[in-house]
Each structure stands twice: as structure tokens, then as C-alpha cells.
Design an enzyme around this catalytic site. Sequence first.
Site, PDB file in Angstrom:
ATOM      1  N   ASP A 112      -2.854 -17.024   6.306  1.00 10.88           N
ATOM      2  CA  ASP A 112      -3.981 -17.821   5.828  1.00 10.88           C
ATOM      3  C   ASP A 112      -4.543 -18.713   6.931  1.00 10.88           C
ATOM      4  O   ASP A 112      -5.760 -18.926   7.023  1.00 10.88           O
ATOM      5  CB  ASP A 112      -3.611 -18.632   4.585  1.00 10.88           C
ATOM      6  CG  ASP A 112      -2.280 -19.341   4.709  1.00 10.88           C
ATOM      7  OD1 ASP A 112      -1.437 -18.896   5.497  1.00 10.88           O
ATOM      8  OD2 ASP A 112      -2.072 -20.342   4.008  1.00 10.88           O
ATOM      9  N   TYR A 158       0.818  -1.212   0.000  1.00  8.88           N
ATOM     10  CA  TYR A 158       0.000   0.000   0.000  1.00  8.88           C
ATOM     11  C   TYR A 158       0.854   1.265   0.000  1.00  8.88           C
ATOM     12  O   TYR A 158       0.318   2.378   0.007  1.00  8.88           O
ATOM     13  CB  TYR A 158      -0.913   0.023   1.228  1.00  8.88           C
ATOM     14  CG  TYR A 158      -2.154  -0.831   1.107  1.00  8.88           C
ATOM     15  CD1 TYR A 158      -2.171  -1.966   0.309  1.00  8.88           C
ATOM     16  CD2 TYR A 158      -3.301  -0.512   1.803  1.00  8.88           C
ATOM     17  CE1 TYR A 158      -3.296  -2.755   0.213  1.00  8.88           C
ATOM     18  CE2 TYR A 158      -4.439  -1.298   1.714  1.00  8.88           C
ATOM     19  CZ  TYR A 158      -4.431  -2.418   0.910  1.00  8.88           C
ATOM     20  OH  TYR A 158      -5.557  -3.207   0.829  1.00  8.88           O
TER      21      TYR A 158
END
Length: 414
Positions: free
Chosen positions: A280, A159
Site C-alpha cells: 500500500d 490467482y
Amino acid sequence: MDYQHIRLPAGGEKISIQNGRLHVPDQPVVGYIEGDGIGPDIMRAALKVWDAAVLKAYGGSRKIHWCEIFLGEKAAALYGDPFPQEAVQALEDLVVSIKGPLTTPVGGGMRSINVSLRQALDLYACVRPVRHFPGVPSPLRCPEAVDVVIFRENTEDVYAGVEYPAGSAEAAKLERFLKEELGADFHQGSALGVKPVSEFGSKRLIRKAIRYALDHGRKSVTLVHKGNIMKYTEGAFRNWGYELARTEFADQTITEEALGGVHPGQLPDGKIVIKDRIADIMFQQMLLRPEEFDVIATLNLNGDYLSDAVAAEVGGVGIAPGGNIGDFIAVFEATHGSAPKYAGLDKANPGSLLFSGVMLLDYLGWQEAARAVEAAYTSVVGRKIVTYDFARQMEGAREVKTSEFAEAMVAAMG
């Protein structure tokens, strides 16, 4: 300082930083940004609720003097720029502010105002508390087990905005360097992005998470990363986190490994557990065993996904609060989008913004007012008085407008 369009309210006193601490007067000036789309609807409602909570808690001895600051579509109309420097200066000057949702084009157009704001003011920690409130519809059988505070690094990772479009001269130049100088192998003509992760940025985020856990009686801080694949960025984030705990918080922290060995299963008094999970796996464990997690520290992209996913477990981003916080400057915000198709319809759920205001009140040290908002919300939702998004998920609900929901909350405060 003098502003072109911003008008400071009379009677208020600016929040300041004195001797390394936030100084909040009894009549502080606090900034607010309406936002785009549904922003004006939910901001009008929220301001009424926050003011009522402050009045109930302090009987008039304290009051927030609200100062409007302009970003997004409203700023574009005033300044010809959706991200005017005057707004950035005012947010820094006032120290504490809150904002509604701002529109960001997808796949092109201007850069995200939210991301630009975080970087301009160095608001490096995106703090997202996620918990369930009684009566709020949830897909989980036991949503009350979810009670976490996510600290997401706000300024680095993918980002950071260091990316170049496919076919551009910049991408071609970077591609040549990566392939010819460093031996990288990827498809020709790719779009390219850079993922900066620094020791400085990682440690200051994790430091803030550990201090929060210690100050609020939390039991653990979990470092969430994908270090099994991205070993030198996300793996380094994990390693720097353990190093920080070892060097700066040695007397107050213990690793999960040590807890299972030297202190089998019994957390010593005055200590918190530092542990880590691969990203995950963390998504799965937050569904299956949410009670095992307390404070979470993670990188920018992981934190974006994880905070919204966990919010879905307790009712969705429509009631998920957030704050972008630096060393002192803080901009709290609704965490959902601007939902332009509902703009002006007085229909949207104001919960996310309301609870972001609860974070703001806590940040000011006005805990009594913050708890008054939470109690009123629990009372109103408990009576099944809700906006359309919750009404369609609840039997026997009374569907109300945004403004009516705010009125019900004010009434619940007496």
C-alpha cells in the site's frame, strides 16, 4: 508436428533453444493471436508497423514469418473450445508469440484464458515495463520520472485458482477442516480461496528480476509485499528475495540498509540495491517519488494492481505493454481488455500491443527494429496524430483511426 487448423508459413524457420540459449534465425516463425473484441483491429495495425520496422532496420535481410494461432472466440468457432490444446502446443513449439486481448467473464463462466495459458506453459514472470513517451497525456506533472519494469509472479498467489464457491460441498469440507483441525475463525458458509506462495516460485521470479536489472544497467530491485499482515506468504516472499540476493548475487547486490550504513548513500560500482516496500505504501511512493524505483518484483495480485496503477501515470493501460515469460517460452500481450463495444470500429489505440511487440523484438535480440517502432511512435504522437482516447485529452490533436495511426507510423519510418 501436424496441426488441425494452424498453418505454418512457408519460408520461415522455427526459433529454438540451443545450449541453454534462445537461437533466433534471420527468418523466424513467430506466433500471433488476434484476440477478441478490438483484437483484430489492433493486431492488423500492429503487424504492419512491426514488419515496417524490421524492413527499415535490416533492409530485407531479416523478416518475421507470422503464424496465426487461435484462442478465445475465434478458437471457439473453429474447435468448439476457446482454449484448445493445439494452441497451447503451438505456442510451446514456436517459443515466441504475441496475443491481443481475450475476453474473460466476470463472476462466473469459464476461467480466464490468460491465467490458464500462463499456468499451462509455466510463464511465471509477467513483465511490464512502464515509461512515459513525450507527448502522451498524463495526470502527473513530471511523468518522465516514471521508468520502471515490474516483474509479477504469474502462477501462484490467489490467482492460482484454488477457490471454492460459497455453499459448495468443497467449501464446506474445507471450512470444517480449517475450523476443527486448525482452529480458524471466519463466517460460516464463506467462499474460500487458498493463497499458495512457494520458495521455488518466489525465487525464480526474483532471480529473473535481478538478472534483468544487472543486464540492463538498472540500479535497484524493490520487493513489494504485504508481509506485515500476511507474514507467512507475502512476508516469506520478501525474506526469500533477500536470501536469494545474499546467496546467489552476493558480489553484485547490496541491501538498502547497508547502502545507508557501510556505504552511506553511494552505490558501489557494479552493484544494484535490493530493497522492499509494503504494497500500500508502494502505490503512494510511485506517485510521490517514482524516480526512486527501477525494477520491481512482486506477487501476482499486487503486481496486477500495481502495474495498471503505474501505467495510469504515463497514459494508461492503452499503451502499457506486457510479456508472460518462462525460462524461454514467451507470450507477449496487450495488457488491456477486449473492449467489445469498439470491436470492428477501427477506433482503438494500438499502443499497448505495439509496445508489446517492441518487447518481442528486444527478446529476439532485434534491438534496431524495436527502437524504430519507438522512434516512429514518438514522432507521430509528437505531431498530435492520435486515436480518439488521446485526442479527447489533447488540444489541437488530429484524431485518426487505428489503421490510419499505423499508416502514420509506417510513413514516419520512411
